[in-house]
Design a protein around this motif. Structure first.
Motif, PDB file in Angstrom:
ATOM      1  N   ILE A   1       8.294 -23.651  18.050  1.00  0.00           N
ATOM      2  CA  ILE A   1       7.969 -24.034  16.677  1.00  0.00           C
ATOM      3  C   ILE A   1       7.354 -23.030  16.022  1.00  0.00           C
ATOM      4  N   ALA A   2       6.408 -22.302  16.645  1.00  0.00           N
ATOM      5  CA  ALA A   2       5.688 -21.308  16.052  1.00  0.00           C
ATOM      6  C   ALA A   2       6.622 -20.062  15.702  1.00  0.00           C
ATOM      7  N   GLU A   3       7.646 -19.732  16.575  1.00  0.00           N
ATOM      8  CA  GLU A   3       8.647 -18.776  16.412  1.00  0.00           C
ATOM      9  C   GLU A   3       9.605 -19.020  15.302  1.00  0.00           C
ATOM     10  N   ILE A   4       9.994 -20.303  15.211  1.00  0.00           N
ATOM     11  CA  ILE A   4      10.804 -20.676  13.949  1.00  0.00           C
ATOM     12  C   ILE A   4      10.076 -20.789  12.566  1.00  0.00           C
ATOM     13  N   ASN A   5       8.809 -21.156  12.728  1.00  0.00           N
ATOM     14  CA  ASN A   5       8.089 -21.272  11.740  1.00  0.00           C
ATOM     15  C   ASN A   5       7.978 -19.861  11.042  1.00  0.00           C
ATOM     16  N   THR A   6       7.705 -19.121  11.718  1.00  0.00           N
ATOM     17  CA  THR A   6       7.417 -17.415  11.342  1.00  0.00           C
ATOM     18  C   THR A   6       8.635 -17.102  10.465  1.00  0.00           C
ATOM     19  N   LYS A   7       9.666 -17.393  10.902  1.00  0.00           N
ATOM     20  CA  LYS A   7      10.975 -16.981  10.450  1.00  0.00           C
ATOM     21  C   LYS A   7      11.332 -17.646   8.891  1.00  0.00           C
ATOM     22  N   ILE A   8      10.893 -18.922   9.037  1.00  0.00           N
ATOM     23  CA  ILE A   8      11.283 -19.988   7.777  1.00  0.00           C
ATOM     24  C   ILE A   8      10.165 -19.213   6.655  1.00  0.00           C
ATOM     25  N   LEU A   9       8.861 -18.919   7.197  1.00  0.00           N
ATOM     26  CA  LEU A   9       7.855 -18.449   6.180  1.00  0.00           C
ATOM     27  C   LEU A   9       8.529 -17.220   5.648  1.00  0.00           C
ATOM     28  N   ASP A  10       9.032 -16.227   6.520  1.00  0.00           N
ATOM     29  CA  ASP A  10       9.349 -14.920   6.048  1.00  0.00           C
ATOM     30  C   ASP A  10      10.661 -14.977   4.967  1.00  0.00           C
ATOM     31  N   MET A  11      11.456 -15.957   5.176  1.00  0.00           N
ATOM     32  CA  MET A  11      12.724 -16.381   4.459  1.00  0.00           C
ATOM     33  C   MET A  11      12.198 -17.057   3.199  1.00  0.00           C
TER      34      MET A  11
ATOM     35  N   TYR B   1       7.825 -26.564  10.019  1.00  0.00           N
ATOM     36  CA  TYR B   1       7.739 -27.741  10.793  1.00  0.00           C
ATOM     37  C   TYR B   1       6.401 -27.947  10.850  1.00  0.00           C
ATOM     38  N   ASP B   2       5.861 -29.240  10.876  1.00  0.00           N
ATOM     39  CA  ASP B   2       4.489 -29.391  11.429  1.00  0.00           C
ATOM     40  C   ASP B   2       4.267 -29.475  12.824  1.00  0.00           C
ATOM     41  N   VAL B   3       3.821 -28.377  13.405  1.00  0.00           N
ATOM     42  CA  VAL B   3       3.670 -28.360  14.857  1.00  0.00           C
ATOM     43  C   VAL B   3       3.053 -29.790  15.587  1.00  0.00           C
ATOM     44  N   GLU B   4       2.060 -30.334  15.037  1.00  0.00           N
ATOM     45  CA  GLU B   4       1.663 -31.413  15.635  1.00  0.00           C
ATOM     46  C   GLU B   4       2.402 -32.480  15.643  1.00  0.00           C
ATOM     47  N   GLU B   5       3.245 -32.605  14.596  1.00  0.00           N
ATOM     48  CA  GLU B   5       4.307 -33.883  14.435  1.00  0.00           C
ATOM     49  C   GLU B   5       5.258 -33.689  15.470  1.00  0.00           C
ATOM     50  N   VAL B   6       5.704 -32.234  15.690  1.00  0.00           N
ATOM     51  CA  VAL B   6       6.774 -32.043  16.574  1.00  0.00           C
ATOM     52  C   VAL B   6       6.336 -32.308  18.061  1.00  0.00           C
ATOM     53  N   VAL B   7       5.098 -31.875  18.228  1.00  0.00           N
ATOM     54  CA  VAL B   7       4.545 -32.523  19.601  1.00  0.00           C
ATOM     55  C   VAL B   7       4.298 -33.837  19.824  1.00  0.00           C
ATOM     56  N   ARG B   8       3.990 -34.649  18.585  1.00  0.00           N
ATOM     57  CA  ARG B   8       3.958 -35.982  18.812  1.00  0.00           C
ATOM     58  C   ARG B   8       5.241 -36.709  19.215  1.00  0.00           C
ATOM     59  N   GLU B   9       6.316 -36.140  18.369  1.00  0.00           N
ATOM     60  CA  GLU B   9       7.663 -36.461  18.691  1.00  0.00           C
ATOM     61  C   GLU B   9       8.004 -36.187  19.969  1.00  0.00           C
ATOM     62  N   TRP B  10       7.792 -34.930  20.458  1.00  0.00           N
ATOM     63  CA  TRP B  10       8.021 -34.736  22.038  1.00  0.00           C
ATOM     64  C   TRP B  10       7.393 -35.345  23.075  1.00  0.00           C
ATOM     65  N   ARG B  11       6.164 -35.770  22.543  1.00  0.00           N
ATOM     66  CA  ARG B  11       5.505 -36.822  23.595  1.00  0.00           C
ATOM     67  C   ARG B  11       6.087 -38.134  23.700  1.00  0.00           C
ATOM     68  N   GLN B  12       6.721 -38.803  22.508  1.00  0.00           N
ATOM     69  CA  GLN B  12       7.256 -39.796  22.450  1.00  0.00           C
ATOM     70  C   GLN B  12       8.561 -39.856  23.039  1.00  0.00           C
ATOM     71  N   ARG B  13       9.435 -38.670  23.067  1.00  0.00           N
ATOM     72  CA  ARG B  13      10.546 -38.793  23.370  1.00  0.00           C
ATOM     73  C   ARG B  13      10.487 -38.867  25.167  1.00  0.00           C
TER      74      ARG B  13
END
Length: 138
Positions: free
Chosen positions: A93-103, A118-130
């Motif tokens: 998520i950090a890698e894609i967020n960097t690319k999104i911010l650059d664009m 992306y909100d990293v904490e939200e993605v991690v929370r969703e990852w945990r649920q899955r």
């Protein structure tokens, strides 16, 4: 070069005469693909000629940078949800967020990006649920 259709001659008979004359001259002999069956492609595609030209030229279907990044972001989110550990999710998520911010910070060529980071904490929370709550902080 063919001549113009004379006035008063039906179009169909004039075309047939032109074809017969060309056959008599041998204009249709040794054409590429002569004697081979037509390709058995029953699906119709309006851009068949573009795809054939791109294949002949060795080109791939290139997307504008913003559309390519949208696809990459979608793929990154899928990869993050399938990641084996929480640090891996955060890295993806950090890698894609960097690319999104650059664009977002430079004027994009092509259509608007239409993405936010992306909100990293939200993605991690969703990852945990899955994963069913069994998150391992490796």
């Amino acid at each position: 070069m063919t001549e113009r259709k004379p006035p008063g001659v039906p179009f169909e008979s004039w075309v047939e005469k032109e074809i017969r004359d060309a056959q008599g001259r041998g204009d249709f002999d040794r054409l590429p693909g002569a004697g081979r069956p037509l390709p058995d492609d029953t699906t119709y595609d309006e851009l068949w000629w573009v795809k054939r030209k791109m294949a002949r030229e060795g080109l791939s279907a290139l997307l504008p940078p913003t559309l390519a990044l949208r696809k990459e972001a979608e793929d990154a989110l899928t990869a993050a949800y399938a990641a084996p550990s929480e640090p891996a999710v955060r890295r993806i998520i950090a890698e894609i967020n960097t690319k999104i911010l650059d664009m977002m910070l430079k004027p994009p060529p092509g259509p608007p990006l239409g993405l936010k980071r992306y909100d990293v904490e939200e993605v991690v929370r969703e990852w945990r649920q899955r994963r069913g709550g069994r998150a391992a902080a490796e």
